[in-house]
Write an enzyme that holds these catalytic residues in place. Structure first.
Site, PDB file in Angstrom:
ATOM      1  N   TYR A 143       0.831  -1.203   0.000  1.00 44.12           N
ATOM      2  CA  TYR A 143       0.000   0.000   0.000  1.00 44.12           C
ATOM      3  C   TYR A 143       0.865   1.252   0.000  1.00 44.12           C
ATOM      4  CZ  TYR A 143      -3.333   3.584   1.416  1.00 44.12           C
ATOM      5  OH  TYR A 143      -4.088   4.734   1.475  1.00 44.12           O
ATOM      6  N   ARG A 150       1.384   7.036  -6.620  1.00 39.98           N
ATOM      7  CA  ARG A 150       0.227   7.902  -6.879  1.00 39.98           C
ATOM      8  C   ARG A 150       0.540   9.349  -6.507  1.00 39.98           C
ATOM      9  NH1 ARG A 150      -5.262   7.178  -3.442  1.00 39.98           N
ATOM     10  NH2 ARG A 150      -3.680   7.479  -1.835  1.00 39.98           N
ATOM     11  N   TYR A 204      -0.560  13.179   6.926  1.00 42.08           N
ATOM     12  CA  TYR A 204      -0.141  12.104   7.825  1.00 42.08           C
ATOM     13  C   TYR A 204       1.369  12.139   8.034  1.00 42.08           C
ATOM     14  CZ  TYR A 204      -4.559   9.444   7.873  1.00 42.08           C
ATOM     15  OH  TYR A 204      -5.848   9.016   8.065  1.00 42.08           O
ATOM     16  N   GLU A 325     -13.870  -0.743   6.970  1.00 40.64           N
ATOM     17  CA  GLU A 325     -13.876   0.554   6.294  1.00 40.64           C
ATOM     18  C   GLU A 325     -15.209   0.696   5.568  1.00 40.64           C
ATOM     19  OE1 GLU A 325     -11.368   2.556   2.643  1.00 40.64           O
ATOM     20  OE2 GLU A 325     -10.235   1.803   4.373  1.00 40.64           O
TER      21      GLU A 325
END
Length: 337
Positions: A143, A150, A204, A325
């Protein structure tokens, strides 16, 4: 005056051909089942199939429809459809030892297509990441590997600002490789919304990876007023809460969504109005462990009520300590037309 095409979504059975309501056309579909493919269907529209279901969970097709007849095409491995106001783009990346360089190249191609076709306003993305909690050949979590690529694509195409980051979901699959869908608008104005209970994902700290995730907690597309809620987890500030307790995590997720759509967060983004959880029209719930489904389903049924069409998928979430989620959308007034 020509009426602007309206965009709506619904869930349909996985078997058979999706049949839109009278006066609407299929723009694109996502098939949540056991298979993986990306193609233009015989009816013309693009379909991404993602392996995300297992016995006891839902298998279904998410159908995006429009009031204008779309045009369809392929380019550089991407499939797309557009109706003069909305653009649906999907792509895939085969399994590889390290993803970031290919993710950057593929997402840049998608962003370039968005620009060249004249749909510059991306308002919703879904990112489906196989083996999301596994490690790549360099020992980095897959991830985090994906997020880095990205982020580089966003920076290369849009610069380093955060105003362009849309609502998004980054979620695991039951297969390998990476796939995605994005929705963009020609003239609609996306208003991106952050949750006052949560640190913006793009801020973050580095403990979550070399690059922070590139998304907003929700996006309202004006003038349709449809509200797109990103994948939302049991996170307060930037930290996971209630580790190991799926019931408590589900409650926090629902509370986060309620705050996000309920008014204060919308007001902070300069938007009027607010919604309750029961105003959601479609919701997808991602549950990591099969054993947790009854608890999650009961909590969601109580909070959302009987009128929210809710589907449950059995996949891992983007952190090892997250068990559930949820994402959803609230259709704007044009839904009644």
């Amino acid at each position: 005056m020509t009426r602007r095409p309206s965009l709506q979504a619904y869930f349909a059975p996985l078997t058979g051909t999706p049949q839109p309501v009278l006066g609407r056309h299929v723009l694109g579909t996502i098939a949540f089942g056991e298979n993986f493919h990306l193609a233009l269907e015989p009816q013309g529209h693009p379909e991404l199939a993602v392996p995300m279901s297992s016995p006891g969970f839902d298998a279904f097709r998410e159908v995006w429809t429009t009031t204008s007849e779309p045009a369809f095409g392929t380019r550089d491995g991407l499939v797309f459809a557009h109706d003069g106001e909305h653009l649906f783009v999907s792509g895939t990346i085969a399994p590889r030892p390290v993803y970031a360089p290919t993710v950057r190249t593929t997402y840049e191609a998608a962003f370039s297509l968005v620009t060249e076709l004249g749909y510059p306003h991306i308002f919703r993305m879904w990112n489906f990441v196989g083996d999301i909690l596994g490690s790549n050949a360099e020992g980095l979590e897959i991830y985090q590997d994906f997020v880095a690529g990205r982020a580089e694509a966003f920076a290369a195409h849009h610069g380093d600002g955060t105003a362009h980051m849309p609502a998004a979901t980054g979620i695991g699959t039951r297969g390998e490789g990476i796939s995605f869908v994005l929705l963009a608008s020609r003239t609609g104005h996306p208003r991106h919304v952050e949750n006052q209970r949560q640190t913006p994902a793009y801020h973050y700290p580095e403990q979550y990876g070399p690059k922070p995730p590139s998304f907003a907690r929700a996006t309202v597309l004006e003038p349709s007023e449809t509200l797109y809620v990103s994948g939302t987890a049991s996170i307060l500030g930037h930290e996971t809460v209630h580790q190991g307790d799926v019931a408590a995590q589900t409650d926090v997720v629902l509370e986060n969504i309620a705050e996000l759509i309920g008014g204060p967060s919308l007001a902070a983004a300069g938007l009027d109005g607010g919604h309750e959880l029961k105003d959601l029209r479609l919701a997808k719930v991602y549950v990591r462990h099969e054993r947790d489904l009854p608890v999650v389903r009961a909590r969601c049924r109580e909070a959302l009520g009987p009128d929210v069409e809710t589907m449950y998928l059995n996949v891992a979430v983007c952190r090892d300590d997250l068990l559930v989620e949820i994402e959803g959308l609230v259709h704007g007034p044009e839904w009644a037309r």
